[in-house]
Design a protein around this motif. Sequence first.
Motif, PDB file in Angstrom:
ATOM      1  N   PHE A 154       7.754 -12.043   4.582  1.00  0.00           N
ATOM      2  CA  PHE A 154       9.037 -12.751   4.539  1.00  0.00           C
ATOM      3  C   PHE A 154      10.190 -11.845   4.947  1.00  0.00           C
ATOM      4  O   PHE A 154      11.077 -12.245   5.706  1.00  0.00           O
ATOM      5  N   LEU A 155      10.165 -10.593   4.442  1.00  0.00           N
ATOM      6  CA  LEU A 155      11.273  -9.674   4.710  1.00  0.00           C
ATOM      7  C   LEU A 155      10.960  -8.670   5.815  1.00  0.00           C
ATOM      8  O   LEU A 155      11.789  -7.826   6.139  1.00  0.00           O
ATOM      9  N   GLY A 156       9.779  -8.743   6.352  1.00  0.00           N
ATOM     10  CA  GLY A 156       9.431  -7.821   7.422  1.00  0.00           C
ATOM     11  C   GLY A 156       8.531  -8.493   8.433  1.00  0.00           C
ATOM     12  O   GLY A 156       8.565  -9.718   8.592  1.00  0.00           O
ATOM     13  N   LYS A 157       7.738  -7.718   9.098  1.00  0.00           N
ATOM     14  CA  LYS A 157       6.818  -8.265  10.094  1.00  0.00           C
ATOM     15  C   LYS A 157       5.460  -8.456   9.428  1.00  0.00           C
ATOM     16  O   LYS A 157       5.324  -9.178   8.468  1.00  0.00           O
ATOM     17  N   HIS A 165     -16.865  -1.849   8.941  1.00  0.00           N
ATOM     18  CA  HIS A 165     -15.754  -0.906   9.145  1.00  0.00           C
ATOM     19  C   HIS A 165     -14.427  -1.629   8.956  1.00  0.00           C
ATOM     20  O   HIS A 165     -14.301  -2.822   9.273  1.00  0.00           O
ATOM     21  N   ARG A 166     -13.453  -0.891   8.398  1.00  0.00           N
ATOM     22  CA  ARG A 166     -12.070  -1.353   8.360  1.00  0.00           C
ATOM     23  C   ARG A 166     -11.178  -0.246   8.907  1.00  0.00           C
ATOM     24  O   ARG A 166     -11.361   0.922   8.594  1.00  0.00           O
ATOM     25  N   THR A 167     -10.212  -0.643   9.717  1.00  0.00           N
ATOM     26  CA  THR A 167      -9.254   0.335  10.241  1.00  0.00           C
ATOM     27  C   THR A 167      -8.202   0.646   9.180  1.00  0.00           C
ATOM     28  O   THR A 167      -8.162   0.023   8.118  1.00  0.00           O
ATOM     29  N   GLU A 168      -7.344   1.592   9.504  1.00  0.00           N
ATOM     30  CA  GLU A 168      -6.187   1.849   8.648  1.00  0.00           C
ATOM     31  C   GLU A 168      -5.157   0.738   8.842  1.00  0.00           C
ATOM     32  O   GLU A 168      -5.252  -0.068   9.782  1.00  0.00           O
ATOM     33  N   VAL A 169      -4.171   0.697   7.959  1.00  0.00           N
ATOM     34  CA  VAL A 169      -3.079  -0.287   8.053  1.00  0.00           C
ATOM     35  C   VAL A 169      -1.949   0.313   8.889  1.00  0.00           C
ATOM     36  O   VAL A 169      -1.583   1.476   8.720  1.00  0.00           O
ATOM     37  N   ILE A 170      -1.415  -0.495   9.795  1.00  0.00           N
ATOM     38  CA  ILE A 170      -0.204  -0.118  10.533  1.00  0.00           C
ATOM     39  C   ILE A 170       0.956  -0.917   9.929  1.00  0.00           C
ATOM     40  O   ILE A 170       0.961  -2.155   9.950  1.00  0.00           O
ATOM     41  N   GLN A 171       1.930  -0.207   9.370  1.00  0.00           N
ATOM     42  CA  GLN A 171       3.007  -0.880   8.650  1.00  0.00           C
ATOM     43  C   GLN A 171       4.034  -1.530   9.580  1.00  0.00           C
ATOM     44  O   GLN A 171       4.432  -0.953  10.601  1.00  0.00           O
ATOM     45  N   ASN A 172       4.427  -2.745   9.207  1.00  0.00           N
ATOM     46  CA  ASN A 172       5.587  -3.409   9.787  1.00  0.00           C
ATOM     47  C   ASN A 172       5.568  -3.380  11.316  1.00  0.00           C
ATOM     48  O   ASN A 172       6.493  -2.909  11.968  1.00  0.00           O
ATOM     49  N   CYS A 197      -8.451  -9.942  11.778  1.00  0.00           N
ATOM     50  CA  CYS A 197      -7.190  -9.228  11.567  1.00  0.00           C
ATOM     51  C   CYS A 197      -6.510  -9.786  10.316  1.00  0.00           C
ATOM     52  O   CYS A 197      -6.435 -11.000  10.116  1.00  0.00           O
ATOM     53  N   PHE A 198      -6.051  -8.871   9.457  1.00  0.00           N
ATOM     54  CA  PHE A 198      -5.392  -9.249   8.211  1.00  0.00           C
ATOM     55  C   PHE A 198      -4.044  -8.552   8.097  1.00  0.00           C
ATOM     56  O   PHE A 198      -3.837  -7.466   8.662  1.00  0.00           O
ATOM     57  N   ASP A 199      -3.172  -9.175   7.327  1.00  0.00           N
ATOM     58  CA  ASP A 199      -1.897  -8.566   6.940  1.00  0.00           C
ATOM     59  C   ASP A 199      -2.069  -8.012   5.528  1.00  0.00           C
ATOM     60  O   ASP A 199      -2.310  -8.770   4.586  1.00  0.00           O
ATOM     61  N   TRP A 200      -1.947  -6.710   5.381  1.00  0.00           N
ATOM     62  CA  TRP A 200      -2.164  -6.053   4.087  1.00  0.00           C
ATOM     63  C   TRP A 200      -1.032  -6.381   3.114  1.00  0.00           C
ATOM     64  O   TRP A 200       0.150  -6.373   3.473  1.00  0.00           O
TER      65      TRP A 200
END
Length: 542
Positions: free
Chosen positions: A167-170, A190-197, A226-229
């Motif tokens: 809501f407040l970001g990407k 496998h899971r990748t790392e999270v890329i923020q915003n 693909c997921f949003d953490w």
Amino acid sequence: MQGPSYGPPPAPSVSQCVTRVQMNISCRNLQDKDVMSKSDPMAVVMIFKDGRWFEVGRTERLDNTLNPQFSQAIIADYFFEELQKLKFLIYDIDSPSQNLKSADFLGEIECTLGQLVSLGTYTKPLVLKGTAENRAGTITVVTEEVSGGSDEVYLQFRAEKLDKKDFLGKSDPYLELARSKEDGTFVVVHRTEVIQNNLNPKWKPFQIPVQQLCNGDYDRTIRISCFDWDSDGSHDFIGTFTTNLREMCSAQQPRENQWPCINEKKQKKKRGYKNSGLVCLPKCEVVKVSSFLDFIQGGCQLNFTVGIDFTASNGDPGQSTSLHYINPYAPNEYMQALTAVGEIIQDYDSDKLFPSFGFGARIPPSYQVSHQFPLNFNPANPYCAGLTGLVQAYQTCIQSVQLYGPTNISPIINHVAHFAMEATQAPTAANYFILLILTDGVITDMEQTKQAVVAASGLPMSIIIVGVGGANFEMMEELDSDDGLLMALGKAAQRDIVQFVPFRKFKTVSPAALAKEVLAEVPKQLTDYFKARNILPQQRPT
């Protein structure tokens, strides 16, 4: 929300990839059992498990030949740490049903899978009761690792125009890779790392074994989601697609593969929906990784050395309470451990001559204390011929020495390390050294031992310690250092080369279970050593 723990849930652990080998069988000069023609041979392969023989597989039947070369390979799972007994049986099959009960038996051999993989090409006379020696013909088994078993794939993903979920970001996107199973379900690998915003993320490159990614099948379906953490664990689904490793490898630079990331729920609700972003693969490279079998079949010898504790804490060998008591009806713990490990290692040492030492005893003729003496009391030739010679030397030695102390094991470690150091003078994968130490007590020279292990960690060498009896083995656990690399004088070991197992853990089970536990880490220790030094397997002479 930021912090060092930021990231998706960890991927589930995947069990160690099984090494698979294929055996191609041929025979020469088989007996002729048919009157009007020659025999119609077929090979059957059996494996011994839990006290019984089970069929692994059988070849096709070849008509009218005494020199068959079967095209149907037999596939088997190979475990270095297990003694895998095999039996090859040759039959003359006259029935289309291939019923063995009505078939004529042409001969058999017994061997171990370790013998087959260490030699590569194994030829022996077939055994057939009632025939003269070598009159039943010969069998040849050519054993190779199933290709691709150790290969790794290097991947790097990026994405474009992902859906905005916060809501407040990407979005804080990460990818999850899952391979399909035979039943149609998927398992996360496998899971990748999270890329923020970021709606146009570029994830770090990573590598994954081909077997883990797709079980070695380049056409097996791989699902990438693909997921949003979210920090509360309620990660939002962005979209998914399926592919396979063959398609992933098909792109040629500078072109890259791209897949639309689809959210089916959103697709059904939203008219004109195209996708929830594009996932791109700018890098996909399959790299050949040399396996343990590549080194063994390239002629790498496992040089096996034994060190046995003869300190007084073992008890008077003449008393039945002693750990060294020679019971005429049952082997003691030292002999059980020696046999369990030795009968596996011996298949990988071509000369089967094992240097064997004792420590912590007064030895004849002067009865001075020694912390490294040959079991056969011959310093110029401390080798024992095979496992049988090793056990005989131990039984003779225990009747000749006076148990004393202290428990110093660094001299034997340094002794084997000396030969391992010599082997590094020629940077080839010709030799790897395994030291088996059997001991009952607390190490007296712990600091020197730690220094010896740290120094040996940079050499082609592994150390196996089996704790015999009921003593406190905390020091051995420290040497094993599963929780972190061993330190000595402020210097860290280059790698973990020690595996410690208390014998009492296996007193109520088969000795084979002990061997499986103590030898399980050796293949990886060997390959890690040579890989770190960019040393490839040798080419076995043809």
